[in-house]
Write an enzyme that holds these catalytic residues in place. Sequence first.
Site, PDB file in Angstrom:
ATOM      1  N   ASN A 170      -4.227   5.357  -2.196  1.00 15.37           N
ATOM      2  CA  ASN A 170      -2.993   5.243  -2.969  1.00 15.37           C
ATOM      3  C   ASN A 170      -3.159   5.791  -4.377  1.00 15.37           C
ATOM      4  O   ASN A 170      -2.260   6.468  -4.906  1.00 15.37           O
ATOM      5  CB  ASN A 170      -2.548   3.778  -3.031  1.00 15.37           C
ATOM      6  CG  ASN A 170      -1.928   3.301  -1.723  1.00 15.37           C
ATOM      7  OD1 ASN A 170      -1.347   4.087  -0.982  1.00 15.37           O
ATOM      8  ND2 ASN A 170      -2.047   2.013  -1.447  1.00 15.37           N
TER       9      ASN A 170
ATOM     10  N   GLU B  45      -2.946  -3.338   4.165  1.00 16.69           N
ATOM     11  CA  GLU B  45      -3.755  -2.527   5.077  1.00 16.69           C
ATOM     12  C   GLU B  45      -4.599  -3.399   5.997  1.00 16.69           C
ATOM     13  O   GLU B  45      -5.612  -2.947   6.546  1.00 16.69           O
ATOM     14  CB  GLU B  45      -4.663  -1.584   4.273  1.00 16.69           C
ATOM     15  CG  GLU B  45      -5.753  -2.242   3.456  1.00 16.69           C
ATOM     16  CD  GLU B  45      -5.299  -2.738   2.091  1.00 16.69           C
ATOM     17  OE1 GLU B  45      -6.188  -3.020   1.273  1.00 16.69           O
ATOM     18  OE2 GLU B  45      -4.079  -2.831   1.840  1.00 16.69           O
TER      19      GLU B  45
ATOM     20  N   ASP C 242      -9.540  -4.288   8.401  1.00 24.02           N
ATOM     21  CA  ASP C 242      -9.042  -3.868   7.090  1.00 24.02           C
ATOM     22  C   ASP C 242      -9.512  -2.445   6.820  1.00 24.02           C
ATOM     23  O   ASP C 242     -10.641  -2.071   7.180  1.00 24.02           O
ATOM     24  CB  ASP C 242      -9.582  -4.826   6.012  1.00 24.02           C
ATOM     25  CG  ASP C 242      -8.979  -4.567   4.645  1.00 24.02           C
ATOM     26  OD1 ASP C 242      -7.958  -5.180   4.345  1.00 24.02           O
ATOM     27  OD2 ASP C 242      -9.545  -3.749   3.909  1.00 24.02           O
TER      28      ASP C 242
ATOM     29  N   ASP D 139       1.184   5.264   3.053  1.00 24.98           N
ATOM     30  CA  ASP D 139       2.040   4.782   4.136  1.00 24.98           C
ATOM     31  C   ASP D 139       1.868   5.624   5.400  1.00 24.98           C
ATOM     32  O   ASP D 139       1.798   5.093   6.515  1.00 24.98           O
ATOM     33  CB  ASP D 139       3.509   4.820   3.704  1.00 24.98           C
ATOM     34  CG  ASP D 139       3.847   3.736   2.696  1.00 24.98           C
ATOM     35  OD1 ASP D 139       3.013   2.830   2.494  1.00 24.98           O
ATOM     36  OD2 ASP D 139       4.941   3.811   2.103  1.00 24.98           O
TER      37      ASP D 139
END
Length: 339
Positions: free
Chosen positions: A209, A244, A201, A218
């Site tokens: 973000n 993610e 992760d 992205d």
Amino acid sequence: MKMSILVFGSHKFLATLPDQIHDANTFNLKVITDFNQVVSHIQIAPPDVIFVQASLKGSIELCSWLKQQSQLSWIHCILVEDRQEQLVARKQHGWEWEFEMTANALNQGADAYIWLLTEEADDRVTTASATKSLILGQLTVGLRKARKYRELMNTNDLLSAIALADSLTDLNNRRALEWDLPRQINKARSQNLSLSLIILDVDYFKRVNDQHGHLVGDRLLQLLCARLRHNLRSQDTAFRYGGEEFVVVLAQTTSEEAQKVAERLNRVVRKKGFAINNKLTLNITISLGVASLEPSDDDNGMSLLDRADQCLLAAKAGGRNQVINWEQLSAISELKAVS
């Protein structure tokens, strides 16, 4: 690619078939007379069209067997009636009996039933031209069916690839993992091989973000996945599990080897930033959980995934940017229980 024709019959029977079938530039032609051998050959190298000599022992059995093989349904089976007693009876009983014989042949598995009619000319017996035309017509039908099947399989392969791929990262997606993991577990158990799994992760991905926007997030995931792919071994398969979070299935890999793979991935991610564009480079770390297949694990891999996920949670709770395997987590749990 040349189309393939299999003849279950004698070489004398082969000589009665139209000359076009013998063209090596057009067809791969194989002739077999033994029932067990022909079944084995079909299973290993399925032909596009098969001609079956009715007078050969096992001819009807072959048609019936072939009809039962759903995965070989595209093979066009042409039963050629060359039994002398049947040809004589055909003349005696008329067209109603002939239709009944044809229906029986089709019901028993043949896709076509052709009478091998002959004619005498200059003291020679030759296959009647009408029979040859009918044989060639059925060959055309079989080849057309085989080509349609190949086109369908190519389309299905493409659709399957699209359905099992993550559009953002080009990795396999979660659906692909749900299909592949049980297969990997079955292979490992049947061949007595090791199997391990990593869940990883991105640490603090939400901050990316929030600070830079989802397009940057992205792009970061795309760059991360490219780096992961380049640092995996040939037997390793990576999947985007969601958001993610990623899963790597490590075939033929012990827990010790899996630990080394996970540590290498952790290292290659943190040692160098990811250039989003010529103005922005982001440095990130990842947390990883590692588990290996145990005899008590279920066949679908849910318990294996759960153990790796527990290790991932422990890695994140312990400060992130690290690898925790199931043995380490078990030892930590034991120490806590004692204290």
